[in-house]
Design a protein around this motif. Structure first.
Motif, PDB file in Angstrom:
ATOM      1  N   THR A  73       0.811  -1.220   0.000  1.00 18.83           N
ATOM      2  CA  THR A  73       0.000   0.000   0.000  1.00 18.83           C
ATOM      3  C   THR A  73       0.842   1.267   0.000  1.00 18.83           C
ATOM      4  OG1 THR A  73      -0.153  -0.142   2.422  1.00 18.83           O
ATOM      5  CG2 THR A  73      -1.934  -1.140   1.155  1.00 18.83           C
ATOM      6  N   PRO A  75       2.291   4.233  -1.502  1.00 17.85           N
ATOM      7  CA  PRO A  75       2.052   4.949  -2.762  1.00 17.85           C
ATOM      8  C   PRO A  75       3.324   5.464  -3.412  1.00 17.85           C
ATOM      9  CG  PRO A  75       1.458   6.329  -0.896  1.00 17.85           C
ATOM     10  CD  PRO A  75       1.789   4.984  -0.336  1.00 17.85           C
ATOM     11  N   TRP A  79       3.305   1.124  -9.090  1.00 18.84           N
ATOM     12  CA  TRP A  79       2.270   0.096  -8.949  1.00 18.84           C
ATOM     13  C   TRP A  79       2.743  -1.240  -9.500  1.00 18.84           C
ATOM     14  CZ3 TRP A  79       0.415  -2.672 -12.994  1.00 18.84           C
ATOM     15  CH2 TRP A  79       0.503  -2.132 -14.281  1.00 18.84           C
ATOM     16  N   ARG A  82       4.545  -3.016  -6.766  1.00 18.54           N
ATOM     17  CA  ARG A  82       3.620  -3.479  -5.724  1.00 18.54           C
ATOM     18  C   ARG A  82       2.783  -4.643  -6.212  1.00 18.54           C
ATOM     19  NH1 ARG A  82       0.135   0.975  -4.396  1.00 18.54           N
ATOM     20  NH2 ARG A  82       1.097   2.213  -6.040  1.00 18.54           N
ATOM     21  N   THR A 123      -6.746  -1.410  -4.846  1.00 21.88           N
ATOM     22  CA  THR A 123      -6.140  -0.081  -4.756  1.00 21.88           C
ATOM     23  C   THR A 123      -5.001   0.054  -5.754  1.00 21.88           C
ATOM     24  OG1 THR A 123      -6.715   0.101  -2.406  1.00 21.88           O
ATOM     25  CG2 THR A 123      -4.979   1.543  -3.216  1.00 21.88           C
ATOM     26  N   ILE A 124      -4.192  -0.999  -5.880  1.00 22.52           N
ATOM     27  CA  ILE A 124      -3.116  -1.009  -6.879  1.00 22.52           C
ATOM     28  C   ILE A 124      -3.699  -0.855  -8.282  1.00 22.52           C
ATOM     29  CG2 ILE A 124      -1.323  -2.437  -7.944  1.00 22.52           C
ATOM     30  CD1 ILE A 124      -0.864  -3.673  -5.146  1.00 22.52           C
ATOM     31  N   ASP A 126      -6.548   0.520  -9.121  1.00 19.81           N
ATOM     32  CA  ASP A 126      -7.016   1.898  -9.260  1.00 19.81           C
ATOM     33  C   ASP A 126      -5.869   2.799  -9.701  1.00 19.81           C
ATOM     34  OD1 ASP A 126      -9.679   1.503  -8.584  1.00 19.81           O
ATOM     35  OD2 ASP A 126      -9.373   1.951  -6.455  1.00 19.81           O
ATOM     36  N   GLN A 127      -4.732   2.641  -9.022  1.00 17.00           N
ATOM     37  CA  GLN A 127      -3.589   3.504  -9.308  1.00 17.00           C
ATOM     38  C   GLN A 127      -2.938   3.162 -10.648  1.00 17.00           C
ATOM     39  OE1 GLN A 127      -1.473   2.805  -5.668  1.00 17.00           O
ATOM     40  NE2 GLN A 127      -2.715   4.259  -4.514  1.00 17.00           N
ATOM     41  N   ALA A 128      -3.155   1.937 -11.121  1.00 18.53           N
ATOM     42  CA  ALA A 128      -2.649   1.562 -12.443  1.00 18.53           C
ATOM     43  C   ALA A 128      -3.525   2.117 -13.559  1.00 18.53           C
ATOM     44  CB  ALA A 128      -2.573   0.042 -12.557  1.00 18.53           C
ATOM     45  N   GLY A 129      -4.712   2.593 -13.209  1.00 15.64           N
ATOM     46  CA  GLY A 129      -5.612   3.146 -14.207  1.00 15.64           C
ATOM     47  C   GLY A 129      -6.588   2.143 -14.793  1.00 15.64           C
TER      48      GLY A 129
END
Length: 206
Positions: A73, A75, A79, A82, A123-124, A126-129
């Motif tokens: 997690t 940030p 990503w 992670r 969450t990963i 999400d951050q990867a798009g």
């Protein structure tokens, strides 16, 4: 059966004993756990009131409780890094007792620890798009990598015993190559998954 001289039972001990039995015989029974611990089967129900279903949940927790969620997690880490950590840590924990996986896959996931592991994954993503409409499919793909590689880790070494009639297999199945096979395969699968996720994230949304 004589009662133990001291209280040796706990949910953790019961789960670890069940995992031990599954590792040896691919399943467990409550009488089998009791015999292994030297107690009456009825004694187990004081600690696992839900019986077999609860024990399977406890087994899942015992396998995955050492996964470091803080690294998943963070940030500040890319990503991609992670995601690789998520796959490797989940796979390595699953590979501790590969025979337990059919039992775990057949039980709903409702324990807070495993749910947090998947929360970290989404969450990963999400951050990867990756859009929400694609995330469950991506999670299923990653589950297939984790479960497949964990089961493959229990393969005998060497896996193939080839003969001269199978020259391609013989040339590939050297002891050195076979030792690396599972880890190299996992690395390729992770790279392929990252590339696919990047492609999904870059594709125009419908």
């Amino acid at each position: 059966m004589a009662r133990p001289k001291k209280n040796i039972l706990s949910p953790q001990i019961i789960a670890e004993t069940a995992l031990k039995l599954v590792d040896k015989g691919h399943d467990f029974t409550i009488p089998g756990i009791a015999a292994e611990l030297g107690v009456n089967p009825s004694s187990l129900y004081h600690h696992v009131t839900g019986g077999r279903a609860e024990i399977i949940k406890l087994m899942r927790r015992a396998l995955y409780e050492k996964i470091d969620l803080s690294g998943l997690t963070d940030p500040l880490l890319p990503w991609q890094d992670r995601l690789e950590q998520w796959v490797r840590s989940y796979r390595d924990s699953s590979a501790l007792v590969p025979a337990a996986l059919p039992l775990l896959v057949g039980a709903a996931v409702d324990d807070s620890l495993t749910l947090q592991i998947y929360e970290a994954l989404f969450t990963i993503l999400d951050q990867a798009g990756v859009g929400q409409e694609q995330q469950l499919a991506v999670a299923a793909m990653l589950d297939a990598i984790v479960i497949g590689s964990a089961i493959d880790a229990a393969s005998p070494d060497p896996l193939w015993t080839a003969t001269e009639e199978l020259p391609r297999l013989t040339s590939l199945a050297s002891p050195e190559a076979m030792t690396r096979r599972t880890q190299d395969g996992l690395t390729l699968a992770i790279r392929a998954a990252v590339a696919q996720i990047e492609a999904i994230a870059e594709a125009p949304r419908r």
